[in-house]
Design an enzyme around this catalytic site. Structure first.
Site, short mmCIF file in Angstrom:
data_model
loop_
_atom_site.label_atom_id
_atom_site.label_comp_id
_atom_site.label_asym_id
_atom_site.label_seq_id
_atom_site.Cartn_x
_atom_site.Cartn_y
_atom_site.Cartn_z
CE LYS A 124 3.09 -17.55 1.19
NZ LYS A 124 2.68 -18.92 1.56
CG ASP A 135 -12.03 -6.93 5.28
OD1 ASP A 135 -11.92 -6.22 6.31
OD2 ASP A 135 -12.25 -6.46 4.16
CG ASP A 163 -0.24 -19.25 2.89
OD1 ASP A 163 0.42 -19.12 3.94
OD2 ASP A 163 0.20 -19.86 1.90
CE1 TYR A 184 -3.20 -2.81 0.09
CE2 TYR A 184 -3.95 -2.07 2.22
CZ TYR A 184 -4.09 -2.92 1.14
OH TYR A 184 -5.10 -3.84 1.12
CG ASP A 200 -7.24 -4.33 3.97
OD1 ASP A 200 -8.34 -4.34 4.58
OD2 ASP A 200 -7.08 -3.67 2.92
#
Length: 326
Positions: free
Chosen positions: A167, A227, A199, A120, A223
């Site tokens: 990751k 969610d 993941d 971002y 993010d």
């Protein structure tokens, strides 16, 4: 000293849920000075910019900001506002409340998301026709800062389990640096922690969310994972959030402007009022923050409920019930 709170309702249901949160804060009679600013789609039409300079200055000069929602101009409103308050930590609690249907009623997780870097960072370009690139930025300083905030938050709020999401098995340089720095912070403090590939963590959150308390994440992972957790507890409409800087902060619900129900007086103000409770906690009004949170939890458990929760209460009626429980 009286705290000045910038109030920026924004678009859609932000115009309804933000006043509800302000009413709750006023009921506490803490002497806050509320100053309203304008931002969003309608301001773009009227003033040619979705975030006027006077609104930016208001957020910059206030002790904290309450923000409702933005529509099509969201990226041009909320991202600059987060930068204005110097936000480096995005705090997103995901909690299932008694009395409401939830996929995983045992969920009670707080995501501590790095709020300035990663994918971002905004460094994108089209290097050839049909070929675009994005530069992922991770620094040791920002990684240390979010790790320190995450471990501090866990200690201050009584959470025992801290997990570092990453990751680094694929993004060896960037997430490798993030993981190495966060682990170093934990080891310097002598505190226990776990690490999870982001993941694999997504799967484990769905299966066993009760295994996790505080999760420290890079920007994109925080993010996405927060969610995902929203789906475990009943949706984005129940999630508050904080964007915390060194000397300032902005508080907002995770949900959007919901134009399909805007203006009907039926929006659920829970996430906005819980965001106001996070504002109180940030300003060291711990007891008042707990009172507001418990009042919202009581109304969610006992009713009345707004339409999204299967009831027929208006925004105003829900807010009045929260104030009654204060």
């Amino acid at each position: 000293m009286t705290a000045q709170i910038a109030v920026i309702p924004g678009d859609g249901i932000g115009q309804e849920v933000t006043p509800a949160a302000v009413d709750v804060l006023k009921e506490l009679d803490l002497g806050f000075e509320f100053v309203e600013g304008e931002a969003g789609d309608y301001v773009l039409e009227e003033a040619g910019t979705p975030l006027p300079e006077e609104t930016a200055d208001l957020a910059r000069e206030s002790d904290a900001t309450l923000f409702g929602a933005a529509g099509e101009t969201a990226a041009d409103v909320i991202l600059p506002l987060r930068e204005i308050v110097g936000s480096y930590a995005n705090v997103r609690p995901a909690k299932a409340y008694p009395g409401l249907e939830a996929v995983k009623p045992e969920t009670d997780i707080v995501f501590i998301r790095e709020n300035t870097q990663g994918v971002y960072s905004g460094i994108e370009e089209e290097i050839a026709d049909g070929v675009a690139t994005l530069t992922r930025v991770v620094t040791r300083d920002a990684s240390r800062k979010i790790a320190e905030y995450g471990f501090d938050y866990a200690e201050e709020h009584g959470y025992e389990n801290v997990t570092i999401a990453h990751k680094a098995n694929v993004m060896r340089k960037t997430d490798g640096l993030f993981l190495e720095t966060a682990e170093q912070v934990a080891q310097e403090r002598g505190v226990d922690y776990e690490t999870e590939l982001m993941d694999a963590l997504a799967m484990k959150l769905v299966m066993n969310p009760e295994d996790y308390d505080v999760i420290i994440c890079p920007n994109l992972a925080g993010d996405v994972l927060s969610d995902l957790a929203a789906g475990l507890v009943g949706g984005l409409g129940l999630l508050p959030s904080a964007n915390v800087g060194d000397d300032n902060a902005l508080f907002e619900p995770v949900h959007g402007s919901a134009p399909d129900i805007a203006g009907q007086g039926v929006a659920n103000p829970s996430a906005m009022i819980l965001s106001a409770a996070m504002l109180l906690d940030h300003l060291d009004y711990d007891g008042e923050a707990t009172r507001v949170t418990e009042a919202v939890e009581t109304v969610l458990a006992e009713g009345p409920h707004t339409a999204d929760l299967g009831g027929d209460a208006s925004t105003e009626e829900f807010t009045a019930a929260v104030i009654d429980h204060l």
